[in-house]
Design a protein around this motif. Structure first.
Motif, mmCIF file in Angstrom:
data_model
loop_
_atom_site.group_PDB
_atom_site.id
_atom_site.type_symbol
_atom_site.label_atom_id
_atom_site.label_comp_id
_atom_site.label_asym_id
_atom_site.label_seq_id
_atom_site.Cartn_x
_atom_site.Cartn_y
_atom_site.Cartn_z
ATOM 1 N N ALA A 29 0.822 -1.202 0.000
ATOM 2 C CA ALA A 29 0.000 0.000 0.000
ATOM 3 C C ALA A 29 0.863 1.262 0.000
ATOM 4 O O ALA A 29 1.967 1.272 0.513
ATOM 5 N N LEU A 30 0.322 2.319 -0.581
ATOM 6 C CA LEU A 30 0.969 3.629 -0.573
ATOM 7 C C LEU A 30 0.488 4.404 0.650
ATOM 8 O O LEU A 30 -0.685 4.383 0.979
ATOM 9 N N SER A 31 1.419 5.098 1.289
ATOM 10 C CA SER A 31 1.083 5.833 2.508
ATOM 11 C C SER A 31 0.692 7.265 2.214
ATOM 12 O O SER A 31 1.141 7.859 1.241
ATOM 13 N N PHE A 32 -0.155 7.813 3.071
ATOM 14 C CA PHE A 32 -0.337 9.254 3.082
ATOM 15 C C PHE A 32 -0.258 9.735 4.519
ATOM 16 O O PHE A 32 -0.450 8.958 5.470
ATOM 17 N N VAL A 33 0.077 10.989 4.678
ATOM 18 C CA VAL A 33 0.099 11.584 6.014
ATOM 19 C C VAL A 33 -0.354 13.040 5.891
ATOM 20 O O VAL A 33 -0.092 13.698 4.884
ATOM 21 N N VAL A 34 -1.095 13.491 6.868
ATOM 22 C CA VAL A 34 -1.468 14.898 6.959
ATOM 23 C C VAL A 34 -0.868 15.425 8.254
ATOM 24 O O VAL A 34 -1.134 14.894 9.335
ATOM 25 N N GLN A 35 -0.013 16.442 8.145
ATOM 26 C CA GLN A 35 0.615 17.034 9.317
ATOM 27 C C GLN A 35 0.008 18.404 9.579
ATOM 28 O O GLN A 35 -0.179 19.197 8.666
ATOM 29 N N LYS A 36 -0.304 18.638 10.839
ATOM 30 C CA LYS A 36 -0.754 19.968 11.267
ATOM 31 C C LYS A 36 0.501 20.741 11.640
ATOM 32 O O LYS A 36 1.278 20.307 12.485
ATOM 33 N N HIS A 37 0.700 21.861 10.997
ATOM 34 C CA HIS A 37 1.972 22.570 11.080
ATOM 35 C C HIS A 37 1.729 23.992 11.593
ATOM 36 O O HIS A 37 1.182 24.831 10.894
ATOM 37 N N ALA A 38 2.150 24.197 12.866
ATOM 38 C CA ALA A 38 1.951 25.493 13.508
ATOM 39 C C ALA A 38 3.087 26.438 13.148
ATOM 40 O O ALA A 38 3.894 26.821 13.980
ATOM 41 N N ALA A 39 3.186 26.774 11.880
ATOM 42 C CA ALA A 39 4.157 27.772 11.430
ATOM 43 C C ALA A 39 3.544 29.155 11.667
ATOM 44 O O ALA A 39 2.501 29.272 12.313
ATOM 45 N N THR A 40 4.174 30.191 11.151
ATOM 46 C CA THR A 40 3.652 31.544 11.303
ATOM 47 C C THR A 40 2.168 31.569 10.970
ATOM 48 O O THR A 40 1.365 32.168 11.684
ATOM 49 N N ARG A 41 1.819 30.882 9.896
ATOM 50 C CA ARG A 41 0.407 30.698 9.573
ATOM 51 C C ARG A 41 0.091 29.214 9.683
ATOM 52 O O ARG A 41 0.712 28.387 9.005
ATOM 53 N N LEU A 42 -0.856 28.875 10.575
ATOM 54 C CA LEU A 42 -1.222 27.469 10.756
ATOM 55 C C LEU A 42 -1.707 26.886 9.428
ATOM 56 O O LEU A 42 -2.518 27.491 8.735
ATOM 57 N N HIS A 43 -1.176 25.730 9.087
ATOM 58 C CA HIS A 43 -1.653 25.059 7.882
ATOM 59 C C HIS A 43 -1.471 23.556 8.056
ATOM 60 O O HIS A 43 -0.931 23.104 9.064
ATOM 61 N N TYR A 44 -1.937 22.822 7.089
ATOM 62 C CA TYR A 44 -1.789 21.369 7.086
ATOM 63 C C TYR A 44 -0.944 20.986 5.882
ATOM 64 O O TYR A 44 -1.133 21.531 4.789
ATOM 65 N N ASP A 45 0.009 20.081 6.087
ATOM 66 C CA ASP A 45 0.808 19.568 4.978
ATOM 67 C C ASP A 45 0.264 18.197 4.603
ATOM 68 O O ASP A 45 0.247 17.278 5.408
ATOM 69 N N PHE A 46 -0.186 18.118 3.381
ATOM 70 C CA PHE A 46 -0.810 16.906 2.848
ATOM 71 C C PHE A 46 0.233 16.195 1.997
ATOM 72 O O PHE A 46 0.763 16.776 1.059
ATOM 73 N N ARG A 47 0.529 14.937 2.327
ATOM 74 C CA ARG A 47 1.607 14.226 1.646
ATOM 75 C C ARG A 47 1.125 12.872 1.150
ATOM 76 O O ARG A 47 0.526 12.113 1.900
ATOM 77 N N LEU A 48 1.441 12.594 -0.119
ATOM 78 C CA LEU A 48 1.120 11.299 -0.718
ATOM 79 C C LEU A 48 2.414 10.631 -1.137
ATOM 80 O O LEU A 48 3.247 11.265 -1.804
ATOM 81 N N GLU A 49 2.585 9.375 -0.747
ATOM 82 C CA GLU A 49 3.762 8.617 -1.158
ATOM 83 C C GLU A 49 3.596 8.157 -2.599
ATOM 84 O O GLU A 49 2.580 7.577 -2.962
ATOM 85 N N LEU A 50 4.629 8.438 -3.403
ATOM 86 C CA LEU A 50 4.628 7.947 -4.778
ATOM 87 C C LEU A 50 6.072 7.779 -5.223
ATOM 88 O O LEU A 50 6.862 8.722 -5.121
#
Ligand code: MN
Length: 146
Positions: A29-50
């Motif tokens: 299976a291919l992995s994905f991960v969503v990281q909550k990133h409290a940088a200067t502006r809160l955002h989410y990093d969406f990552r797909l393994e390929l």
């Protein structure tokens, strides 16, 4: 957390890996991960393994993941894993990524069902092309919550 993801989470350059590539899936299976990133502006990093790397998009709008999103640059700030699991391409994911339309299904702890990433035409001279991350209207679609 799958061990295959750990090296990516421990270093900042998520787009470079020393792991073998070539698309030979070692555990299917291919992995994905969503990281909550409290940088200067809160955002989410969406990552797909390929192909042995984690493709990455920064999502400013939170778990509903609708709206225009740039391909993100890593910034300072706390990072937590908000969701992870496996993903399933719909069609050829490499061709889709190149063409700017990537359809897939997520099997995460929080995120499920069908999604599409669509690359938009950025403004002239724009360094990062914006993408849209769109939830399919299926049984898994539900209002955003955290
Ligand atoms: Mn980030």
């Amino acid at each position: 957390m799958k061990s295959a993801l750990r090296p990516y989470l421990e270093k900042r350059n998520f787009d470079v890996t020393s792991e073998p590539t070539g698309g030979k899936a070692t555990h299917g299976a291919l992995s994905f991960v969503v990281q909550k990133h409290a940088a200067t502006r809160l955002h989410y990093d969406f990552r797909l393994e390929l192909d042995g790397t984690l493709k990455r998009w920064a999502v400013p709008k939170g778990p509903s993941f609708e709206g225009t999103i740039p391909k993100g640059q890593y910034g300072a700030g706390e990072v937590i894993v908000w969701d992870n699991g496996t993903w399933e391409p719909v069609g050829d994911p490499r061709a889709g990524y190149r063409a700017g339309k990537l359809k897939f299904r997520l099997h995460g702890k929080k995120l499920h069902g069908g999604w599409t990433l669509v690359r938009m035409h950025g403004r002239e001279g724009e360094r990062q092309e914006p993408w849209l991350l769109i939830k399919e209207r299926d049984d898994e679609a539900r209002p955003a919550s955290e």
